[in-house]
Structures are given as C-alpha cells and as structure tokens.
Design an enzyme around this catalytic site. Sequence first.
Site, short mmCIF file in Angstrom:
data_model
loop_
_atom_site.label_atom_id
_atom_site.label_comp_id
_atom_site.label_asym_id
_atom_site.label_seq_id
_atom_site.Cartn_x
_atom_site.Cartn_y
_atom_site.Cartn_z
N GLU A 185 0.81 -1.22 0.00
CA GLU A 185 0.00 0.00 0.00
C GLU A 185 0.84 1.27 0.00
O GLU A 185 0.51 2.24 -0.69
CB GLU A 185 -0.96 0.00 1.20
CG GLU A 185 -2.12 -0.95 1.08
CD GLU A 185 -1.82 -2.36 1.54
OE1 GLU A 185 -2.76 -3.18 1.58
OE2 GLU A 185 -0.63 -2.65 1.88
N HIS A 194 -11.95 -5.06 9.34
CA HIS A 194 -12.59 -4.85 8.04
C HIS A 194 -13.82 -3.96 8.17
O HIS A 194 -14.66 -3.93 7.28
CB HIS A 194 -13.01 -6.19 7.41
CG HIS A 194 -11.87 -7.07 7.03
ND1 HIS A 194 -11.16 -7.81 7.94
CD2 HIS A 194 -11.30 -7.33 5.82
CE1 HIS A 194 -10.22 -8.50 7.32
NE2 HIS A 194 -10.27 -8.22 6.04
#
Length: 657
Positions: free
Chosen positions: A397, A464
């Site tokens: 990322e 999440h």
Amino acid sequence: MKFDRKDRTDEELLAIHEALVTPRLIEDKMLILLRQGKISKWFSGIGQEAISVGAALALEKEEYILPMHRNLGVFTTRGVPFQRLFSQFQGKMNGFTKGRDRSFHFGTQDYNIVGMISHLGPQLGIADGIALSHLLRKEEKVSLVFTGDGGTSEGDFHEAVNVASVWKLPVIFVIENNGYGLSTPSREQFNFDSFVVKGPAYGMEAYSVEGNSILEVLNELEPLIEDIRKNPRPIIFEAKTFRMRGHEEASGTKYVPKELMEKWAKKDPVKGFESYLIKEGVCTNDQITDIRKGIQKEISDAVKEAFAEDAITANTETEEADVYFPYKQSVIEPKGKESEKRLVDAISDGLRQSLEKHDELIVMGQDIADYGGVFKITEGFMEQFGKERIRNTPLCEAAIVGTGLGLSIAGMKAVVEMQFADFVTEGFNQIVNNLAKIHYRWGQNADVVVRMPTGAGVGAGPFHSQSNEAWFFHTPGLKIVYPSNPHDAKGLLAAAIEDPNPYLYFEHKALYRSLSGNVPDAYYTTEVGKAVVNREGSDLSIITYGMGVHWANKLADESDASIEIVDLRTLLPWDKETVQQSVQKTGRVIVLHEDCMTGGIGGEIAAWISENCFESLDAPVMREASLDTPVPFAADLERNFLANSRLEATIKKALEY
C-alpha cells in the site's frame, strides 16, 4: 581508488572535476556559517559527493532524480542557482518552499528534482510512479532515487523495490552505503556485506561500486542507464562510501573508530580525483586552485545576496491558500436519461466514465484487474482499458500510494483502491506526509484519489469494519468525500478525480448492494464542499453523513417531530453555511456519525456550532456515535456498538430539553 578515464577528453574530465568540487566548497561555506550561527542545521555529504554528482551527470536533465539530504551535488550538477539554494537554507522567499521547509526537503519541476521528506523511505515509491509514467508513455527514460543503507531497513524500500521488479519499471535505486545510520553501524542494521545480495531476492540486477571514485560511478552507471532506457527494468546500485561528518553537525562523530575515519580520509573523493587529474597531466595544482577560487567567489556572492533578502513575513491568508493546489470546480450538471443503480454500480459507473474522460488516469489496487476487485467495482475494466491502466498491485500500500504521487508529478492521474479502508494504515505515511503536504511545501500537486471501502454492519470484525475518516480529517491538504447515496457517489467520485488535489473517497460497504437510486447515465460531477438538506424539518437538525443519513431517516419516519437531516457529503472541507442555516432554523441539533465518539469528526462540528450558532440554540449541541471500542464481530455486539442503537434516545433527549 581506481580512476579509468576511458575515452573522456581533458575538457570532459575538467567539467567533471568542477561538478565534483562545487558541492564540497558549498559545504565548506555552510560549516563556517553554521559555526557563526547564521544557519540553523546542516546535514553534511562530505565524503559522498562522487555518488550525487556521478548520478546527476549520468542522467539526462529531463530525467527525474530523487535525492536525499546528503545529495547537494545533485542540485548543483543540475544547475540550481546558488542563490536560490542559499535562500532555501535561510528560509527566504526566493527559496523553493517559501520558508516552510529546510535544506533539501523540496523538489522543483524546473530541474526535474523531487526531494525527500524526513521519513527517508517514501521517495522510493514516488520514483516507481515516475518510472511507470515513462513505461506507459513509451518514453526511453529512467528515474533514479537515492536511499541510505539505514533507509533500506524500512518497509518502503522493500515495497518500492518489489513493485518495480514485478512491473519491470525503469528505475535505479541508488543505495549510499556509508556504514552508519546516524550512529548505528551497518552490522546492527542488516546481516550481509553488500546490497548486491538483495538483487536476486527481488528478481533484479544489483551492482556495487566504489562510491568515492567519480569515474567508477560514471563508468558503471552510464551504460546501465543507456541499457535500461532501451530495455526497461529496475536495478539496485550500491555505492560504497563513508560519511566524514556527523549525521548532522550537532551529533558529531565520536562513535566512529579513529582508524576508520583515517582509512576513509585517504579515499576522499575530491582530493583523490584532483590528484589523479594532476598525475594524468590534465591540469596543474595551480589550475585547480584557480578553479576553486572561481567557484568560491560565486558561492560568496550568492550567500551575500541570499542574506540580503528580506526575511519572510507571515501572511495567514497566503499560508492557508497554499495548502491546496489552486482549483475552482466547474460542476457538470447531470443531463439525459437516468437508470436505477445500486451504490456499487454508481461508483463503478463514475470510475469507468472517468477513465474514458481522462486518458492518463491509472487505477491501481489489489485484485482489481482480472478479478474486478473484492467488491467488483472494476469488473470488466481490464477488458475495456487494458492491464496497463487497470493495474493489479502487490500487497504494497505504501509503495502504491507513492506510485500514485509519482504519476502525478509526471502529469498523470491516479486512483488507488484500498481493498478495505482499514488497510490504509499501511499507506498512512504517504497520505498524511507526502500527498497532503507536497503542495504546501513546494507547490507540487498530488492528483491522487484513494478509494476507501468503509464501515460496519456486515459482521466483518475489527479489521474490516473501521470508520477511519477522522484520522485524515485532522490533516491539512487532503480532501475527504463520503457519499450516502448512488447519485452522489458517482458525481463525487468523478469530481474528486477531476480535482488535481489528493482525495480520500469513502464508500460504505453495507450500502453497496442494499441501496439503490436513480442515477444519470451520462457523466456528471457533484459539487465538492457543499452539503445538502436530505430532509426538511423544523424541530431538530441531525448533521450526518454516510450511513448516518439512513439511520436518521428511519427514525425521522417513525417520529412525530419534524426532523431536518443535513447530509454533509464532503467532510473536508465541510459546509459550515448549510449547517448554520439548519441550526438557526430548528434550534436543536444532533451531530451523528458511525465512527467512535471520542476524537470523531462530530466533536469538531459540535464545537463549531457551539461557538458560531450559540444564540440560535434551544438545547445543548448533542452527539451520537459508536462506542469507544474496536468494532466487534458477533451480530449482537456489533448492533450494540453502532451509533443507531442509541440514536432514538438521543433524539428524545434533544427534543425534550
């Protein structure tokens, strides 16, 4: 040290010498000024000049080079005027950062230089992005980026090198191996003797040279660069050297064994090359003295001019205006036929049409190509736009956000998909310290949109389901949008991509396929920074966004009271005017969001309302938010966690006050 002139003429050797001695003479001057208290700090590159100068000489001037804080030779070799450099060191307006940053923490498009930030590693990913632009445009160019041996211990190094290798990017990673990371010796940083061992591990070539020999640096680097231009690929280029001064002057060098300093003093890159030139009969000692005197005069004159410049006077309006790249949105109104679309389809539609509109828009993310993304936003995109523009990424990322910034520096646009908003922590530094600050620091825009699938209510647990928009709300230089419905989702995404500033675009996972609405088929944009009154009312205002809009509407439907709902849509900058008008109309207000209560965006909005709308209030400003706990997995625990489980009671309290 070995010096092999190959077929270089005397004139070429003298030009190399002038380039090499220039940063040394500037450093000599800077150290005098530091002792006199006329500059505040200095990171010395004495002993390492041959690497900076050699790299800059080996590249074409239009090729980007990304230096660090010991690479003064990059700036001087690229022809950056002395006075501007000294103005930069002094924090003067004639510098490159308007006094906002110091030394080499800047870049300049005029000289194709992209400077570092203090975190050392993030510039490596930026070099990937610039190299990717060359690959996509089929330009025979390379990018070259510096790091130190200590900096290679950071995750940014691994991510950037891995991405470059996987994508076969034309980028050179120059590792200045000077034996120390501040005071920490190499043996405490890594467990090998040379960085050439890194090459095979990443499936790439690696070379090691004597970094104190300017000719060895050039002789090794020049043919590699020429070959990479024709046959794009990344390489690791280790230059072994030694730092003869402290990490910065205040830290000194007492931790370095005396015999080590003496050994490397004999390998001084400037003195060694000058001795070689005299031995070869290229010039005499007197000629070298004359060359030095000429450069020293230029330096002295430029220093005087820089010191004569006026000190910067702070102007708040200018400071705030420079946080963002100047941009005035021209809203494209929706026209033509509308179709009912789910939120997920509206986002996909906006992204697809943006790709059609912007030929140099690149979308990057994990599993977004063949697979279409875990939420299928980009399903079918690879077939339409090709794998060059719809790019699967490694789990890197930080490097991918950095790559997006590199594409922007090269004049392209990027959308980066975080597979889940939670995973943005891996790219956090790039977002808050590079994307957000780069325009304020040196006028470079960051044309990057980071898509953030967010929110709870789907039983996905602590990693999440987080609502993390407040992490970025505090960071000047970013823009944040958070649509609550399909119409705004498409228009805000298109608007964010049009804007040359960095965006975080939040999209609620639980609404992807549960929420539908009429959405124009044609391309359009929604006004950024403008809230909308989602529901008119007169008794109570609920200021909210995202899922909060739907929670508020459900309870408003069930209530006998007249409840007004303001959907912020944009969180940074947020629409104070619409909020104020609603509060003045109803006199009672609740600020609602899915994020945790403490430190949430609602606290800032509530404080602003209290300060600016106090006379209009008939009750205290109230907040409702999720619990100050991580997001739990079990259904009943998650229901208890979320803000809507307490919203009805808060509405009752506000109405009855």
